[in-house]
Design an enzyme around this catalytic site. Structure first.
Site, PDB file in Angstrom:
ATOM      1  N   LYS A  47       0.864  -0.985  -0.020  1.00 59.72           N
ATOM      2  CA  LYS A  47      -0.024   0.050  -0.050  1.00 59.72           C
ATOM      3  C   LYS A  47       0.882   1.220  -0.006  1.00 59.72           C
ATOM      4  O   LYS A  47       2.146   0.972   0.177  1.00 59.72           O
ATOM      5  CB  LYS A  47      -0.938   0.144   1.307  1.00 59.72           C
ATOM      6  CG  LYS A  47      -0.079  -0.061   2.584  1.00 59.72           C
ATOM      7  CD  LYS A  47      -0.897  -0.230   3.818  1.00 59.72           C
ATOM      8  CE  LYS A  47      -0.188  -0.208   5.063  1.00 59.72           C
ATOM      9  NZ  LYS A  47      -1.378  -0.200   6.101  1.00 59.72           N
TER      10      LYS A  47
ATOM     11  N   MET B  60       9.585  25.182  -0.079  1.00 55.60           N
ATOM     12  CA  MET B  60       8.768  24.166  -0.733  1.00 55.60           C
ATOM     13  C   MET B  60       9.481  23.544  -1.639  1.00 55.60           C
ATOM     14  O   MET B  60       9.374  22.107  -1.867  1.00 55.60           O
ATOM     15  CB  MET B  60       7.612  24.771  -1.368  1.00 55.60           C
ATOM     16  CG  MET B  60       6.742  24.051  -2.164  1.00 55.60           C
ATOM     17  SD  MET B  60       5.521  24.770  -3.282  1.00 55.60           S
ATOM     18  CE  MET B  60       4.562  25.650  -1.786  1.00 55.60           C
TER      19      MET B  60
ATOM     20  N   TYR C 222      13.188  31.869   4.708  1.00 54.62           N
ATOM     21  CA  TYR C 222      12.034  32.488   5.291  1.00 54.62           C
ATOM     22  C   TYR C 222      12.398  32.708   6.789  1.00 54.62           C
ATOM     23  O   TYR C 222      12.846  31.677   7.594  1.00 54.62           O
ATOM     24  CB  TYR C 222      11.092  31.640   4.780  1.00 54.62           C
ATOM     25  CG  TYR C 222      10.586  31.849   3.430  1.00 54.62           C
ATOM     26  CD1 TYR C 222      10.023  32.985   2.699  1.00 54.62           C
ATOM     27  CD2 TYR C 222      10.607  30.594   2.613  1.00 54.62           C
ATOM     28  CE1 TYR C 222       9.698  32.921   1.589  1.00 54.62           C
ATOM     29  CE2 TYR C 222      10.246  30.531   1.440  1.00 54.62           C
ATOM     30  CZ  TYR C 222       9.640  31.769   0.737  1.00 54.62           C
ATOM     31  OH  TYR C 222       9.268  31.802  -0.643  1.00 54.62           O
TER      32      TYR C 222
ATOM     33  N   ARG D  42      -9.481  -0.139  14.988  1.00 51.06           N
ATOM     34  CA  ARG D  42      -9.873   0.577  13.902  1.00 51.06           C
ATOM     35  C   ARG D  42     -10.572  -0.422  12.964  1.00 51.06           C
ATOM     36  O   ARG D  42     -11.657  -0.544  13.192  1.00 51.06           O
ATOM     37  CB  ARG D  42      -8.285   0.555  13.127  1.00 51.06           C
ATOM     38  CG  ARG D  42      -7.537   1.555  13.754  1.00 51.06           C
ATOM     39  CD  ARG D  42      -6.064   1.931  12.757  1.00 51.06           C
ATOM     40  NE  ARG D  42      -5.567   0.522  12.468  1.00 51.06           N
ATOM     41  CZ  ARG D  42      -4.587   0.856  11.687  1.00 51.06           C
ATOM     42  NH1 ARG D  42      -3.710   1.692  11.521  1.00 51.06           N
ATOM     43  NH2 ARG D  42      -4.079  -0.578  10.874  1.00 51.06           N
TER      44      ARG D  42
END
Length: 405
Positions: free
Chosen positions: A37, A320, A272, A143
């Protein structure tokens, strides 16, 4: 055009090695269902499949219908277990269409709802086929799966269905990776208690599985006749607390190249927020990876990459698309760094400062998250011998299926 600026190099020989290690912990008659998965835990399912075929894996497990569709599209002809209960969210013609695809393509469905059983039965009638299902006990994970009374009711209904084949039953451990396995033993006791109850009613379900990666290595009583490993196949241990930590080989290595070298004077800030300010003149490299690619913002001013075998600290805030690294150690070693110089972002050597487990520790997370967050701009490429190595021939399969104990 086929440029490789940012790549995840997948060593499929490592996957073969890890499968062999896992087989050495289980009886020769015990089967292996590998979880693929989330794009094979971020490794690229299409790249991983050839190695799993050579390893003689008996079944693959996915969470989403789309993942099963992808496997069949990649020509995987073996059994596929759909572990999630995605079918239950659909209604009407959409549910009928998905159920028909599942039956037509021999996908084994984890059954949790009668409505899903009805949809699969209608599809099977239309296709004039039978279909296979597994059922799951919620033994404490809270779950997926059903509690024992409702699971018994579901099993009874399946047994009355002439088109449904009850092939398997399973559960999932919450703490098999922990040093204290008392809760895992409670879960195992609940599961074996249900199996015994079913046997008392002359029901012996053919495939029984419970062991994830951690349990496959640390809880031999949970092996039954199939194990269901995930992260160990890709070369990482479930935790540092496990009793057995054999020599698994990480299959993933993420590399890129420096796109720019800059010389900064003392007092210059980086990134930043100006969270880093140079206290002396330094040389830095710009690496084209950022949080859009899965390189976590939490590695700002904390992460490390390696250049020519030397550690290079992340300076400033991860952006990013770009991350800045300190080249001081590399330059002190006498290496002249230019654009195009390779940078190892995630190393596949388990003791490296930027291996998966080291990065996970730095971020206070787990290797699973780092693997599966690698973005689509990180191109998955093979990093092993030529493709022809990964065909089932020359006795390789037999050697892998029956390793020395």
């Amino acid at each position: 055009m086929n440029y490789e600026v940012l790549t995840a190099q997948i060593d499929r020989t490592a996957i073969l090695h890890n499968c062999r290690i896992l087989r050495s912990f289980i009886p020769n008659t015990c089967r292996m269902c590998v979880a693929v998965k989330a794009n094979a835990y971020g490794h690229g399912v299409e790249l991983v499949l050839p190695a799993l075929k050579v390893a003689g894996v008996d079944m693959l497990a996915v969470s989403m219908v789309d993942e099963a569709i992808e496997l069949r599209g990649c020509k995987w002809q073996g059994p596929i277990l759909l572990m999630g209960s995605e079918l239950s969210i659909y209604t009407g013609p959409e549910k009928a269409e998905i159920a028909e695809w599942l039956v037509a393509n021999d996908i084994t469905v984890t059954l949790a709802h009668l409505d899903d059983l009805n949809a699969l039965t209608k599809a099977a009638l239309k296709l004039e086929k039978t279909f296979r299902v597994h059922v799951m006990l919620d033994s404490g994970m809270s779950r997926m799966g059903l509690y024992e009374p409702e699971l018994i009711d579901l099993i009874s209904t399946v047994l009355e269905n002439n088109l449904a084949i009850l092939e398997g039953i399973y559960t999932h451990f919450a703490t098999a990776y922990a040093r204290d396995k008392s809760f895992a033993h409670e879960q195992l006791e609940a599961f074996t208690g249900l199996l015994e109850l079913l046997r008392q009613h002359d029901l012996d379900i053919p495939v029984v599985h419970a062991a994830n990666s951690a349990a496959a290595l640390d809880l031999p009583a949970s092996h039954f006749n199939m194990i269901r490993p995930g992260i160990s196949v890709y070369g990482c241990h479930s935790s540092t607390e496990m009793d057995n930590r054999p020599d698994l080989q990480p299959a993933l290595k993420v590399v890129s190249r420096i796109v720019m070298v800059k010389h900064l004077v003392a007092g210059t800030s980086i990134g930043y927020g100006c969270s880093f300010r140079a206290t002396n003149d330094i040389t830095v490299g710009i690496v084209p990876i950022g949080y859009a690619d899965g390189y976590d913002l939490g590695l700002s001013n904390r992460g490390r990459m390696t250049v020519a075998g030397h550690s290079a600290a992340v300076l400033g805030r991860v952006s990013m698309d770009q991350t800045v690294i300190d080249l001081s150690n590399v330059l002190h070693a006498g290496i002249n760094v230019q654009p195009g110089q390779e940078v190892v972002i995630i190393d596949n050597h388990p003791v490296s400062c930027n291996c998966l487990e080291a990065l996970a520790a730095e971020l206070r997370t787990i290797p699973y998250e780092i693997m599966t967050r690698l973005g689509p701009r990180v191109k998955r490429v093979p990093a092993d011998s030529p493709q022809e190595q990964f065909s089932i021939k020359g006795g390789k399969l037999q050697a892998l299926r029956n390793p020395g104990k």
